[in-house]
Structure formats: C-alpha cells, structure tokens
Design a protein around this motif. Structure first.
Motif, short mmCIF file in Angstrom:
data_model
loop_
_atom_site.label_atom_id
_atom_site.label_comp_id
_atom_site.label_asym_id
_atom_site.label_seq_id
_atom_site.Cartn_x
_atom_site.Cartn_y
_atom_site.Cartn_z
N UNK A 168 0.84 -1.21 0.00
CA UNK A 168 0.00 0.00 0.00
C UNK A 168 0.87 1.25 0.00
N UNK A 169 2.15 1.10 -0.01
CA UNK A 169 3.15 2.18 -0.07
C UNK A 169 3.05 3.12 1.13
N UNK A 170 2.59 2.63 2.26
CA UNK A 170 2.29 3.56 3.35
C UNK A 170 2.98 3.23 4.66
N UNK A 171 3.13 4.28 5.46
CA UNK A 171 3.52 4.12 6.86
C UNK A 171 2.58 4.99 7.68
N UNK A 172 2.32 4.57 8.91
CA UNK A 172 1.37 5.31 9.76
C UNK A 172 1.67 5.05 11.23
N UNK A 173 1.86 6.10 11.98
CA UNK A 173 2.17 5.94 13.40
C UNK A 173 1.34 6.94 14.21
N UNK A 174 1.14 6.60 15.48
CA UNK A 174 0.53 7.57 16.40
C UNK A 174 1.64 8.15 17.26
N UNK A 175 1.77 9.45 17.24
CA UNK A 175 2.86 10.09 17.99
C UNK A 175 2.40 10.34 19.43
N UNK A 176 3.36 10.63 20.36
CA UNK A 176 2.99 10.65 21.78
C UNK A 176 1.80 11.53 22.13
N UNK A 177 1.59 12.66 21.49
CA UNK A 177 0.48 13.50 21.93
C UNK A 177 -0.86 13.11 21.27
#
Ligand SMILES: Cc1cc2nc3c(=O)[nH]c(=O)nc-3n(C[C@H](O)[C@H](O)[C@H](O)COP(=O)(O)OP(=O)(O)OC[C@H]3O[C@@H](n4cnc5c(N)ncnc54)[C@H](O)[C@@H]3O)c2cc1C
Length: 382
Positions: free
Chosen positions: A248-257
C-alpha cells in the motif's frame, strides 16, 4: 562571517548537525555549518521520523541497529536539556502479497543473524499487536519491538547544542552558491555572505546534493523526488507501533500526543525539487490508510506537507569523496531513511575523515559501486 574553516558542512539537517558533532568530538576545530534556511528546514523537519531496523541489506540493517542504540542514549550522550522523545513502540511490517512476504522472510533471516529482535507474526498475532489492523488478505507480518520514532526537531536541536558547546559555528540563512577548486582539490566555499577558505567541504544537502556537486562539475547519481505526509487531530492512544505496508506504499504511526502521522509514496511522482502539497496525495493517502487501518476513517487532517527524498540508484546512501574534487565529501542518497541511520552514519564518516578506524567498511557506500554495476539494492523501501 568566519573567513576560514577546517571544515565547511553544507546543510543543517540531521546529517550535517550529527556530523558536525562527531567531527568536533574527535577534536576537529573550526567547523562551520552553513544552512540556507533554518536548521531542520529540509527533509529532516518534514520526515515521519520513524526508526526501524527491518532492512533487507546488511549495511542498512547494521547502520540502523547501531543507530537505535545511539537514540536510546541520546538525551544523556548529548546532555540534552529537553527530550528527543524516542519511543520504542515497534514497527509492524505487513505483507499483503506473496512477493512482499517472500522478501520479508529473507529480511528476517538477515536481521536475526545481526541480532535484531525481529519476529515473523501471523495475521492473528499482528491483530493482537494492532487490534484495528485489517487482516483481510494479510499473508503475514514482521515485528520488531525496539523500532520506534523520535522527534526530529529535538534530535537536531540536541546535536546542534552539543556541537555548539564543542565550538562548532552555525551560519543559518546563508546559501552556498559555489565551490572553488584547483588542481583537483576544493579550497573555498562561496556563500551569499562571502567566501570561506577551507580544505574540507561536506555536502549534506540531501535533495540538493546533486546541485552542490554540479558546482565542481560532478554529476552525482542521485535524484530528488517529493514525498508527502500529513498529521491528524490528536485522539486517545490506540496504536504503539508504526504500521507499514509496502504494497500500500504507506507508513502510519501515532505520535505521543495522540496525532497520527502518515505518508504514502506515489509511484508516478516526477523527479524534481517540487515540495508543494497536493489534493491527489490526500485522496490516495485516505484510500490506502483506511484500507489497512479502517478505524482511522473519521479522523480529521490538521496539516499536510511535502519534502524531498534524495534517491540513489540502489536506495542506499552515498558516502564518498567526489572524484576530481578531493576534500569534498558527499553524504546523500538516503532514499527516505536518512533520519534513522544518521547517528551511525555520522560516526562512520567522522571516523574516516579524522583518520580513525571505521566500524564498518565505508567503501561499500562509495560512488564506485555504480561504475562497477555492483549496486546494494535495498528492497525494503516504499
Ligand atoms: C515525507 C518524508 C518522510 C520521511 N520519513 C522518514 C522516516 O520515517 N524515517 C527516516 O529515517 N527518514 C525519513 N525520511 C527521510 C529523511 O527525512 C532524510 O533522509 C533525512 O532527513 C536527510 O537528512 P539530511 O540532513 O541529509 O537532509 P535535510 O534535512 O534535507 O538537510 C539538508 C539541508 O541542506 C540545506 N541546503 C540545501 N541547499 C543548500 C545550499 N545551497 N546552501 C546551504 N544549505 C543548503 C537545506 O535547506 C536543508 O536544510 C523522510 C523524508 C520525507 C520527505
């Protein structure tokens, strides 16, 4: 403006700032970092800041493995007065096609041989790690719990302050406009604020590295290509790891805030210096991310931006002196993963420049590999 320096580093991103620190730490004096905008205004300040050790070439896996150890200690090592916010929530690399899975199986073998704590996980196990992951069509995944992400502005700030304490001078809003060379050696850098006489020039300008090399008549095998990213509104904590899907050519993260930061590569993106944001990116990003992580479909986007990947022909960095312009080094071609490998890349190049023993063979990152046709093709990129 200082008129002479032992070394001029062009570019105030993570590579330039980390190298300045590593050279100064080894006793080099009169180091000047020249940045045309503000520090971190280039790719570093626009990146996803993901840090993973799950690579398909030994060189990248080693550089990132050892860089993770540096990120873990960075607040203390650089005596940083804030926090680089290095969070090791892991990376879940998802394979939705057989070809990606076959490659992942090879990668895991290599990574485990290098002592990287990575494991293969079934779709069900992947869903335990990220409960909102869509596992329909998922063949398998790999997970490394010591991968993570950091705050790129704080990392650069930490290197900047540590380097400054060691005497490095930073000149921001100063553009390099030319490089002088004679008898095959560089001897001065021309800037919008005057010339600087120097025997050592380090080109750490990522997407602009080819333009800087052109100043000494060298055609660097590198091209710049826009990549876009976005950040959403913050929501309650729901995802520890960075989720990546090469198909899917993607990256996705939830950052600390609480915000989600994500990006998607566009296979049709033209080569060039364009960093504008586009509507097409938003549509593509939304489509891809809600396929893999459907729960995110109602999240509101707060901001989007573009930045440049500095692409080398094999997606591995170029760390070498420019032929016919001795004294000029190029550190570029990071191909979308220069943030995570920066700490150890800076160590490696500083060791070489100061005549120390290199912890790994820097020659492998040399320009000559393109002439010989011995590319170090990195398969784990999107
Ligand atoms: C959208 C996006 C997402 C990314 N995600 C990740 C990720 O998750 N993990 C990861 O490891 N990497 C990621 N990357 C790649 C990473 O950002 C880069 O590899 C890394 O930041 C390169 O650092 P640098 O210091 O070489 O370049 P930069 O940060 O671009 O610094 C180069 C500097 O040189 C300056 N400069 C240029 N020309 C001149 C001149 N003539 N005179 C003076 N100064 C000049 C620029 O202004 C710039 O500040 C991403 C990149 C993008 C664009």
């Amino acid at each position: 403006m200082q008129k002479a320096a032992q070394a001029v580093i062009i570019g105030g991103g993570i590579i330039g700032c980390a190298l300045a620190y590593e050279l100064a730490r080894r006793g080099m004096k009169e180091i000047l970092v020249v940045e045309k905008n503000y520090l971190c205004s280039g790719a570093t300040g626009r990146c996803g800041a993901g840090i993973r050790q799950q690579w398909g070439t030994e060189l990248n896996a080693t550089l990132s493995r050892d860089s993770v150890k540096r990120f873990e200690q960075m607040n203390e090592e650089l005596a940083y007065d804030q926090d680089i916010e290095f969070k090791q929530g892991g990376y879940l690399m998802c394979a939705y096609t057989e070809s990606v899975w076959t490659q992942f199986e090879k990668n895991v073998e290599l990574q485990q041989r290098l002592g990287i704590p990575v494991q293969k996980v079934t779709p069900e196990e992947a869903k335990e790690i990220v409960p909102h992951l869509n596992i329909e069509g998922l063949i398998g995944a790999t997970f490394c719990g010591t991968d993570g992400h950091a705050n790129p502005f704080h990392v650069v700030d930490a290197y900047y302050k540590a380097a400054k304490r060691l005497g490095v001078v930073f000149e921001t809003y100063t553009e390099v406009t030319g490089i002088k060379a004679a008898k095959g050696r560089v001897n001065a850098v021309q800037t919008t604020k005057g010339d600087i006489v120097t025997p050592l020039v380090i080109n750490a300008t990522s997407g602009a590295a080819g333009l800087i090399c052109n100043m000494v008549g060298f055609d660097l095998p590198l091209y710049a290509q826009r990549h876009q990213a976005l950040v959403t509104e913050p929501v309650e904590h729901m995802q520890d790891p960075m989720v990546m899907s090469l198909s899917h050519r993607l990256y996705c993260q939830q950052v600390p805030h609480g915000s989600f930061v994500m990006g998607v590569g566009d296979p049709n993106e033209p080569i060039g210096q364009n960093i504008n944001s586009s509507w097409e990116f938003l549509e593509d990003m939304a489509r891809q991310v809600t396929t893999v992580l459907p729960i995110l479909k109602n999240l509101r986007v707060v901001r989007q931006w573009g930045g440049l990947y500095d692409m080398s022909p094999d997606a591995n960095p170029i760390l070498d002196q420019v032929p016919d312009a001795q004294g000029m080094w190029v550190l570029a071609g990071f191909s979308g993963h220069g943030f995570m490998v920066a700490p150890q890349t800076a160590v490696l190049v500083a060791q070489k420049i100061t005549g120390g023993e290199c912890f790994m063979p820097i020659e492998k990152f040399g320009l000559d590999r393109f002439r010989r046709g011995e590319l170090l093709i990195e398969p784990a990129v999107c």
